[in-house]
Scaffold this motif. Sequence first.
Motif, PDB file in Angstrom:
ATOM      1  N   ASP A   1       0.888  -1.169   0.000  1.00 14.18           N
ATOM      2  CA  ASP A   1       0.000   0.000   0.000  1.00 14.18           C
ATOM      3  C   ASP A   1       0.918   1.210   0.000  1.00 14.18           C
ATOM      4  O   ASP A   1       1.728   1.387   0.933  1.00 14.18           O
ATOM      5  CB  ASP A   1      -0.877   0.020   1.263  1.00 14.18           C
ATOM      6  N   VAL A   2       0.828   2.028  -1.048  1.00 16.04           N
ATOM      7  CA  VAL A   2       1.756   3.168  -1.169  1.00 16.04           C
ATOM      8  C   VAL A   2       0.996   4.468  -1.351  1.00 16.04           C
ATOM      9  O   VAL A   2      -0.183   4.464  -1.717  1.00 16.04           O
ATOM     10  CB  VAL A   2       2.718   2.975  -2.371  1.00 16.04           C
ATOM     11  N   ALA A   3       1.699   5.572  -1.099  1.00 14.36           N
ATOM     12  CA  ALA A   3       1.103   6.887  -1.343  1.00 14.36           C
ATOM     13  C   ALA A   3       0.934   7.049  -2.855  1.00 14.36           C
ATOM     14  O   ALA A   3       1.833   6.696  -3.615  1.00 14.36           O
ATOM     15  CB  ALA A   3       2.027   7.979  -0.809  1.00 14.36           C
ATOM     16  N   ASP A   4      -0.239   7.546  -3.254  1.00 16.13           N
ATOM     17  CA  ASP A   4      -0.521   7.672  -4.692  1.00 16.13           C
ATOM     18  C   ASP A   4       0.000   9.022  -5.183  1.00 16.13           C
ATOM     19  O   ASP A   4      -0.757   9.972  -5.354  1.00 16.13           O
ATOM     20  CB  ASP A   4      -2.042   7.548  -4.885  1.00 16.13           C
ATOM     21  N   LYS A   5       1.329   9.119  -5.324  1.00 14.82           N
ATOM     22  CA  LYS A   5       1.886  10.395  -5.788  1.00 14.82           C
ATOM     23  C   LYS A   5       3.127  10.145  -6.650  1.00 14.82           C
ATOM     24  O   LYS A   5       3.711   9.048  -6.602  1.00 14.82           O
ATOM     25  CB  LYS A   5       2.186  11.311  -4.611  1.00 14.82           C
ATOM     26  N   PRO A   6       3.561  11.161  -7.418  1.00 17.02           N
ATOM     27  CA  PRO A   6       4.672  10.958  -8.350  1.00 17.02           C
ATOM     28  C   PRO A   6       5.953  10.518  -7.639  1.00 17.02           C
ATOM     29  O   PRO A   6       6.210  10.916  -6.496  1.00 17.02           O
ATOM     30  CB  PRO A   6       4.871  12.340  -8.992  1.00 17.02           C
ATOM     31  N   GLY A   7       6.736   9.678  -8.275  1.00 19.08           N
ATOM     32  CA  GLY A   7       8.061   9.297  -7.760  1.00 19.08           C
ATOM     33  C   GLY A   7       8.076   8.068  -6.881  1.00 19.08           C
ATOM     34  O   GLY A   7       9.142   7.521  -6.579  1.00 19.08           O
TER      35      GLY A   7
ATOM     36  N   THR B   1       6.624   6.697   2.027  1.00 16.89           N
ATOM     37  CA  THR B   1       5.593   6.525   0.997  1.00 16.89           C
ATOM     38  C   THR B   1       4.988   5.123   0.979  1.00 16.89           C
ATOM     39  O   THR B   1       3.963   4.906   0.345  1.00 16.89           O
ATOM     40  CB  THR B   1       6.197   6.831  -0.389  1.00 16.89           C
ATOM     41  N   VAL B   2       5.647   4.171   1.677  1.00 16.67           N
ATOM     42  CA  VAL B   2       5.063   2.826   1.778  1.00 16.67           C
ATOM     43  C   VAL B   2       4.266   2.756   3.078  1.00 16.67           C
ATOM     44  O   VAL B   2       4.815   2.791   4.169  1.00 16.67           O
ATOM     45  CB  VAL B   2       6.149   1.724   1.723  1.00 16.67           C
ATOM     46  N   ARG B   3       2.952   2.701   2.929  1.00 19.76           N
ATOM     47  CA  ARG B   3       2.074   2.745   4.114  1.00 19.76           C
ATOM     48  C   ARG B   3       1.925   1.363   4.758  1.00 19.76           C
ATOM     49  O   ARG B   3       1.580   1.259   5.923  1.00 19.76           O
ATOM     50  CB  ARG B   3       0.694   3.281   3.702  1.00 19.76           C
ATOM     51  N   GLY B   4       2.158   0.330   3.960  1.00 21.18           N
ATOM     52  CA  GLY B   4       2.054  -1.022   4.527  1.00 21.18           C
ATOM     53  C   GLY B   4       2.407  -2.089   3.508  1.00 21.18           C
ATOM     54  O   GLY B   4       2.352  -1.839   2.298  1.00 21.18           O
ATOM     55  N   VAL B   5       2.829  -3.254   4.030  1.00 23.16           N
ATOM     56  CA  VAL B   5       3.083  -4.395   3.142  1.00 23.16           C
ATOM     57  C   VAL B   5       1.878  -5.321   3.305  1.00 23.16           C
ATOM     58  O   VAL B   5       1.720  -5.963   4.337  1.00 23.16           O
ATOM     59  CB  VAL B   5       4.404  -5.117   3.529  1.00 23.16           C
ATOM     60  N   ALA B   6       1.015  -5.326   2.301  1.00 24.09           N
ATOM     61  CA  ALA B   6      -0.253  -6.074   2.437  1.00 24.09           C
ATOM     62  C   ALA B   6      -0.016  -7.575   2.401  1.00 24.09           C
ATOM     63  O   ALA B   6      -0.626  -8.317   3.154  1.00 24.09           O
ATOM     64  CB  ALA B   6      -1.223  -5.663   1.345  1.00 24.09           C
ATOM     65  N   SER B   7       0.859  -8.033   1.526  1.00 25.74           N
ATOM     66  CA  SER B   7       1.168  -9.474   1.529  1.00 25.74           C
ATOM     67  C   SER B   7       2.458  -9.756   0.774  1.00 25.74           C
ATOM     68  O   SER B   7       2.849  -9.010  -0.115  1.00 25.74           O
ATOM     69  CB  SER B   7       0.014 -10.292   0.948  1.00 25.74           C
ATOM     70  N   ILE B   8       3.124 -10.831   1.222  1.00 31.14           N
ATOM     71  CA  ILE B   8       4.322 -11.315   0.519  1.00 31.14           C
ATOM     72  C   ILE B   8       4.065 -12.792   0.285  1.00 31.14           C
ATOM     73  O   ILE B   8       3.775 -13.521   1.235  1.00 31.14           O
ATOM     74  CB  ILE B   8       5.592 -11.200   1.398  1.00 31.14           C
TER      75      ILE B   8
END
Length: 433
Positions: free
Chosen positions: A357-363, A420-427
């Motif tokens: 889950d990441v921030a939806d922004k450039p870069g 910018t990484v809000r969470g690791v939903a699954s691996i």
Amino acid sequence: MMRTRPLKVALLGCGVVGSEVARIMTTHADDLAARIGAPIELAGVAVRRPSKVREGIPAELITTDATALVKRGDIDVVVEVIGGIEPARTLITTAFEHGASVVSANKALLAQDGAALHAAADENDKDLYYEAAVAGAIPLIRPLRESLAGDKVNRVLGIVNGTTNFILDKMDSTGAGYQEALDEATALGYAEADPTADVEGFDAAAKAAILAGIAFHTRVRLDDVHREGMTEVTAADFASAKEMGCTIKLLAICERSADGASVTARVHPAMIPLSHPLASVRGAYNAVFVESDAAGQLMFYGPGAGGAPTASAVLGDLVAVCRNRLNGATGPGESAYAALTVSPMGDVVTRYHISLDVADKPGVLAQVATVFAEHGVSIDTVRQQGRQDGDGEASLVVVTHRASDASLSGTVEALRKLDTVRGVASIMRVEGE
Ligand SMILES: NC(=O)C1=CN([C@@H]2O[C@H](COP(=O)(O)OP(=O)(O)OC[C@H]3O[C@@H](n4cnc5c(N)ncnc54)[C@H](O)[C@@H]3O)[C@@H](O)[C@H]2O)C=CC1
Ligand SMILES: N[C@@H](CC=O)C(=O)O
Ligand code: NA
């Protein structure tokens, strides 16, 4: 020529498996006698609840004193289908000391104490057979121990737990909930007495330890097996798998390293392509691939759990042990001469499906890709999806090329530190390609 004096069998435990062993011993008595060369007689049945009605078993054979039964001295074969570590371990060693060979279905005990139990069997010149302990009815221990004894096995990969395959299959094909599917598997007699052993991967890890030990002629302990259960597999994971043309299975994988000097053993859920034969293993069925130098790839498939299928494997061992006894011989014991190093999970190399889950922004994409590159993990595909809930986040799904588990863990640790990484939903590992 048929010997008239029967071989005496003591049954320890008369639950899902034991009751089926007793039934088949009775209903197939003539065929079993002809195949063995002597009749076999049920000489005693140790149970915990003597008041329970047990059809087909004469009441005078029932006892609650399993120790006295294995100490009788006239018992030829003890069949242990109690499960658990104690008193099963002591009963088995006592049986050897009092002249009996042993057939067991107890993977938990064999994975923990297999070496000591084999030593006790050897010291007393007795057999210890346990085909039922791995993959239920499927002949697997004997093919590895005997048929492939002249070959070099490099990999054993498969589904070795019926309960979890039943649950995952239900979740995938009918959308059933985890608990509902587990309850059904328990009612059908597939689950262990404590189903945590199934769903947390302990049962499959025990089987992986036994398989790796036999396949690689090396002692592999339960603690050597990397273990992850399937309780955290979600409907969202199945949806991601579908998008990749995959499904999710709980796999046991035992591998020899490329240089042949070490081995690894692991159990974890993994995505596998729908085109792979393991993807179509349904319900409580199991399937195991064995890869060896000369034979190439072999596949073993069949019912991995349940009373009658498991009893089939127990009876096969019982016949083999009785034949050995009549011949005054014993079958193969433990073979651990290769004594290869068992490497940790960090050394395992495979592909990964990571959902962030990441921030939806450039870069952000470039930032994430940089972390993978810094850890030497090469990306195969990336898929980014903005979300409709307006929370400014997006889902980023990364599928990697083959990388070591250690590199992947390092990557994930670094990703978690990015703002910018809000969470690791699954691996999830991707196997079978
Ligand atoms: N159910 C299955 O599909 C399979 C089971 N196994 C193994 O077979 C063994 C038996 O499993 P199940 O029959 O499913 O379990 P179960 O729980 O149905 O049967 C075990 C029986 O042993 C009895 N018992 C426990 N302690 C005892 C004692 N001290 N003396 C006498 N009886 C005692 C219990 O009362 C119970 O009836 C376990 O080691 C299990 O891991 C292996 C392959 C498949
Ligand atoms: N609980 C086990 C029984 C067989 O080994 C399984 O579900 O596979
Ligand atoms: Na088996």
